[in-house]
Every structure is written in C-alpha cells, then in structure tokens.
Design a protein around this motif. Sequence first.
Motif, PDB file in Angstrom:
ATOM      1  N   VAL A 249       0.832  -1.204   0.000  1.00  7.02           N
ATOM      2  CA  VAL A 249       0.000   0.000   0.000  1.00  7.02           C
ATOM      3  C   VAL A 249       0.868   1.256   0.000  1.00  7.02           C
ATOM      4  N   CYS A 250       1.926   1.250   0.839  1.00  8.95           N
ATOM      5  CA  CYS A 250       2.768   2.448   0.933  1.00  8.95           C
ATOM      6  C   CYS A 250       4.164   2.243   0.361  1.00  8.95           C
ATOM      7  N   GLY A 251       4.512   1.009   0.034  1.00  5.34           N
ATOM      8  CA  GLY A 251       5.818   0.734  -0.533  1.00  5.34           C
ATOM      9  C   GLY A 251       6.904   0.448   0.476  1.00  5.34           C
ATOM     10  N   THR A 252       6.582   0.448   1.766  1.00  3.39           N
ATOM     11  CA  THR A 252       7.581   0.146   2.791  1.00  3.39           C
ATOM     12  C   THR A 252       8.019  -1.312   2.683  1.00  3.39           C
ATOM     13  N   VAL A 253       9.327  -1.544   2.764  1.00  9.66           N
ATOM     14  CA  VAL A 253       9.857  -2.902   2.737  1.00  9.66           C
ATOM     15  C   VAL A 253      10.001  -3.399   4.177  1.00  9.66           C
ATOM     16  N   SER A 254       9.468  -4.598   4.437  1.00 11.79           N
ATOM     17  CA  SER A 254       9.532  -5.151   5.789  1.00 11.79           C
ATOM     18  C   SER A 254       9.660  -6.668   5.704  1.00 11.79           C
ATOM     19  N   GLN A 255      10.057  -7.288   6.800  1.00 11.16           N
ATOM     20  CA  GLN A 255      10.229  -8.728   6.854  1.00 11.16           C
ATOM     21  C   GLN A 255       9.347  -9.335   7.943  1.00 11.16           C
ATOM     22  N   PHE A 256       8.821 -10.526   7.645  1.00 12.40           N
ATOM     23  CA  PHE A 256       7.983 -11.241   8.606  1.00 12.40           C
ATOM     24  C   PHE A 256       8.345 -12.718   8.588  1.00 12.40           C
TER      25      PHE A 256
ATOM     26  N   THR B  96      -0.781 -20.436  16.995  1.00  8.55           N
ATOM     27  CA  THR B  96      -0.030 -19.857  15.873  1.00  8.55           C
ATOM     28  C   THR B  96      -0.665 -18.571  15.349  1.00  8.55           C
ATOM     29  N   MET B  97      -1.642 -18.001  16.059  1.00 10.21           N
ATOM     30  CA  MET B  97      -2.335 -16.817  15.551  1.00 10.21           C
ATOM     31  C   MET B  97      -1.416 -15.639  15.228  1.00 10.21           C
ATOM     32  N   PRO B  98      -0.321 -15.415  15.948  1.00  7.23           N
ATOM     33  CA  PRO B  98       0.554 -14.292  15.569  1.00  7.23           C
ATOM     34  C   PRO B  98       1.105 -14.398  14.143  1.00  7.23           C
ATOM     35  N   TYR B  99       1.092 -15.614  13.601  1.00  2.27           N
ATOM     36  CA  TYR B  99       1.597 -15.812  12.238  1.00  2.27           C
ATOM     37  C   TYR B  99       0.491 -15.747  11.185  1.00  2.27           C
ATOM     38  N   TRP B 100      -0.757 -15.510  11.630  1.00  2.00           N
ATOM     39  CA  TRP B 100      -1.875 -15.449  10.692  1.00  2.00           C
ATOM     40  C   TRP B 100      -2.034 -14.058  10.083  1.00  2.00           C
ATOM     41  N   ILE B 101      -1.311 -13.078  10.595  1.00  2.00           N
ATOM     42  CA  ILE B 101      -1.561 -11.695  10.173  1.00  2.00           C
ATOM     43  C   ILE B 101      -0.247 -10.908  10.160  1.00  2.00           C
ATOM     44  N   GLN B 102      -0.191  -9.924   9.271  1.00  2.00           N
ATOM     45  CA  GLN B 102       0.992  -9.062   9.155  1.00  2.00           C
ATOM     46  C   GLN B 102       0.531  -7.599   9.136  1.00  2.00           C
ATOM     47  N   GLU B 103       1.339  -6.740   9.748  1.00  2.00           N
ATOM     48  CA  GLU B 103       1.038  -5.309   9.769  1.00  2.00           C
ATOM     49  C   GLU B 103       2.213  -4.524   9.213  1.00  2.00           C
ATOM     50  N   CYS B 104       1.929  -3.662   8.247  1.00  2.08           N
ATOM     51  CA  CYS B 104       2.982  -2.833   7.658  1.00  2.08           C
ATOM     52  C   CYS B 104       3.448  -1.804   8.690  1.00  2.08           C
ATOM     53  N   PRO B 105       4.737  -1.723   8.969  1.00  2.00           N
ATOM     54  CA  PRO B 105       5.231  -0.736   9.938  1.00  2.00           C
ATOM     55  C   PRO B 105       5.187   0.688   9.398  1.00  2.00           C
ATOM     56  N   GLY B 106       4.969   0.827   8.078  1.00  2.00           N
ATOM     57  CA  GLY B 106       4.942   2.163   7.501  1.00  2.00           C
ATOM     58  C   GLY B 106       3.581   2.828   7.561  1.00  2.00           C
ATOM     59  N   CYS B 107       2.532   2.107   7.087  1.00  4.70           N
ATOM     60  CA  CYS B 107       1.198   2.717   6.999  1.00  4.70           C
ATOM     61  C   CYS B 107       0.156   2.070   7.895  1.00  4.70           C
ATOM     62  N   GLY B 108       0.513   0.934   8.522  1.00  6.60           N
ATOM     63  CA  GLY B 108      -0.445   0.278   9.414  1.00  6.60           C
ATOM     64  C   GLY B 108      -1.410  -0.649   8.712  1.00  6.60           C
ATOM     65  N   TYR B 109      -1.216  -0.894   7.417  1.00  5.28           N
ATOM     66  CA  TYR B 109      -2.092  -1.822   6.681  1.00  5.28           C
ATOM     67  C   TYR B 109      -1.890  -3.234   7.222  1.00  5.28           C
TER      68      TYR B 109
ATOM     69  N   ASP C  17      -1.217 -11.461   4.236  1.00  5.76           N
ATOM     70  CA  ASP C  17       0.019 -11.380   3.457  1.00  5.76           C
ATOM     71  C   ASP C  17       0.075  -9.992   2.822  1.00  5.76           C
ATOM     72  N   ILE C  18       0.831  -9.088   3.409  1.00  8.64           N
ATOM     73  CA  ILE C  18       0.830  -7.706   2.929  1.00  8.64           C
ATOM     74  C   ILE C  18       1.603  -7.529   1.622  1.00  8.64           C
ATOM     75  N   SER C  19       2.241  -8.615   1.140  1.00 12.55           N
ATOM     76  CA  SER C  19       2.960  -8.516  -0.135  1.00 12.55           C
ATOM     77  C   SER C  19       2.029  -8.659  -1.332  1.00 12.55           C
ATOM     78  N   ARG C  20       0.806  -9.108  -1.098  1.00 16.78           N
ATOM     79  CA  ARG C  20      -0.129  -9.301  -2.199  1.00 16.78           C
ATOM     80  C   ARG C  20      -0.628  -7.957  -2.724  1.00 16.78           C
ATOM     81  N   PRO C  21      -0.890  -7.883  -4.048  1.00 18.19           N
ATOM     82  CA  PRO C  21      -1.437  -6.640  -4.613  1.00 18.19           C
ATOM     83  C   PRO C  21      -2.761  -6.275  -3.948  1.00 18.19           C
TER      84      PRO C  21
END
Length: 301
Positions: free
Chosen positions: A1-8, A33-46, A50-54
């Motif tokens: 969404v914002c283009g921030t690169v992050s690792q999970f 395992t719920m912490p691995y079910w979701i990802q949050e972008c550190p840049g915009c909070g999206y 899987d935040i890498s998906r279009p």
Amino acid sequence: VCGTVSQFSALQSTNSFGYSDLDFRPAEMKRSTMPYWIQECPGCGYVSSDISRPVPFIRYVRSLLQSDDYLNCGDIPFQTPLAQQFFRQFYLLFEEGRKDAALNAIMAAAWCCDDSGEKENAHKCRLLAVELIPATVAPETDDGDDLREQNALALIRADLLRRTGQFDEVIQTYSGAHFPADRAFDSMAKFEVELALLEDDTCHNIGEALERFPMPGFMYYSVVIDERKGRSYYYLPADGDEYAVGDSVIVPFGDNVMRGTIISAEEYAEEDVPFPLDDMKTIYGRYQVEVDHDAPDYEPQ
C-alpha cells in the motif's frame, strides 16, 4: 500500500491434536499460531494475512487506513496488539464486501480477547460476528462441500449467540435442528441447546458435545439377493429409514436393481465398520407386491 519494505516470519506448517472448540477454533498446536496469521505494515499500518499481495482499490484502502474506525478499532479498547490487528483486518475486509473473510478475522480477534481475559471485548467481537452469518439453519444447497460449510456456519452462529448470552434464540432456533453434512453436527447442536438452557456462556469443545450426545452408529444390513441365493451383501439405509430382519427390499446390484431379503442388521461405530463407508450402497426401499384387486382369481388374505 505504501511501498515500505519489511520482513515477517511465515508459518510453513502446523498441526492440530484434539477437539476444536464449538466455534471451530482449532486445538493446539495450531491454536497458538495466531501471531503468524496476520501481518502489519510498519509504515502505513495496513494489515493482511500477506501484505505482499497486490491490493485492489488501493486509493480507497488508503483512505480506510486513516479512518477513525480503523485507527480506534471501532472504539473497542483492545489490550493486545494482536486483537487490534485482527479487528483492523476485519474492518478492511468488511468494507471491501468480503464477509466470509471478515468473519474469520473478527472471530480471531475474539479468540485473542479470550486468551488475554478481555471478556467484554470478546463479547463485542462476537456480536459483530453474529451479524455476518445468516439467521436460518436451513442450507441453500445439498452439494457436499457447500452443505458442510453452511451447516458449520449455522453452528458457529449458535455458539456466538450462546457466548453473547442470547440463550432464547439458541433454544428457539436450534432445538430439533438437523445438520446432514456431518454426523457430529447434530450432537453439537443438541449440546448448544442444553448449554443455553443452563445459561452457560463459557467456552466448550466438540469433544464435550460428543461425550454428552454420542453419535449414533452406522446400521449395516446384510442382504441376500433373491436371484443369487447364498451370498449376502452389506447395504446402508437411506437417511431415516429402518428395516427388520426378514424384510424384502429393493437394492442396487451392479448396474441393475434387484430384490433381496435382509438376513441380519448390526450397528457399528465409524471406526469398526465391516466395509468402507465410501464404498457402501443404499437400500432403495421395501419391495411392494402390486396386486390387481379386480382380477377374478383375487382372494383377500
């Protein structure tokens, strides 16, 4: 969404041993395992699984990320970041019209609150979840996978209603309800009604339901085909049908339909059946002799 690169860290596999809860929350190890079910972008909070998906409608999504409901989690004072993340995922999915996925997210938020002792917040999440499931228990299809999904949703709704204290609706809606997709589902529905009668709004699992209301066994009828006397073949009854030893019945045999006689009937638990259930054929019904009452040689018996 914002283009921030992050690792999970990504979960490659897991397992589940034991019974799920009545709302289908899985048992351990998957439960944790719920912490691995979701990802949050550190840049915009999206947030997403899987935040890498279009992201479709990206401008609209960006506007949602700035909304008060997203930032304040609908004014629900969550105490854990994980619950906040799942609520925000629910909010985005709901606004996108993806109600099935939104239901999964808000259920996960409720489970996080259960684990952290946030009873009131869990209650609010379950109230939101109830609204995403149709009120009817009658399925709209008899297709195997779709039927099971609809039956499961109806049972999730029963548990959500009970966990939010709506006991009368559970009793009125689910008393005597039949769920053909899975033999365990009827036991679960009966257990939900019993718990509602006791005004019990706590967590219970499917194992408890099966212990309280055991599933009936499978009735295997041994049938001798009249034209092939000597050897018998196993058949199952159609749903709701019952027969007795000595009954004359119509059964499928190869590509034909034949008459046979039941010589024995035994009930088996699923793990003890003498012939695989997937390979079993079903009795069509009792053999009925058609009599011409107008025939001159007819003599009533």
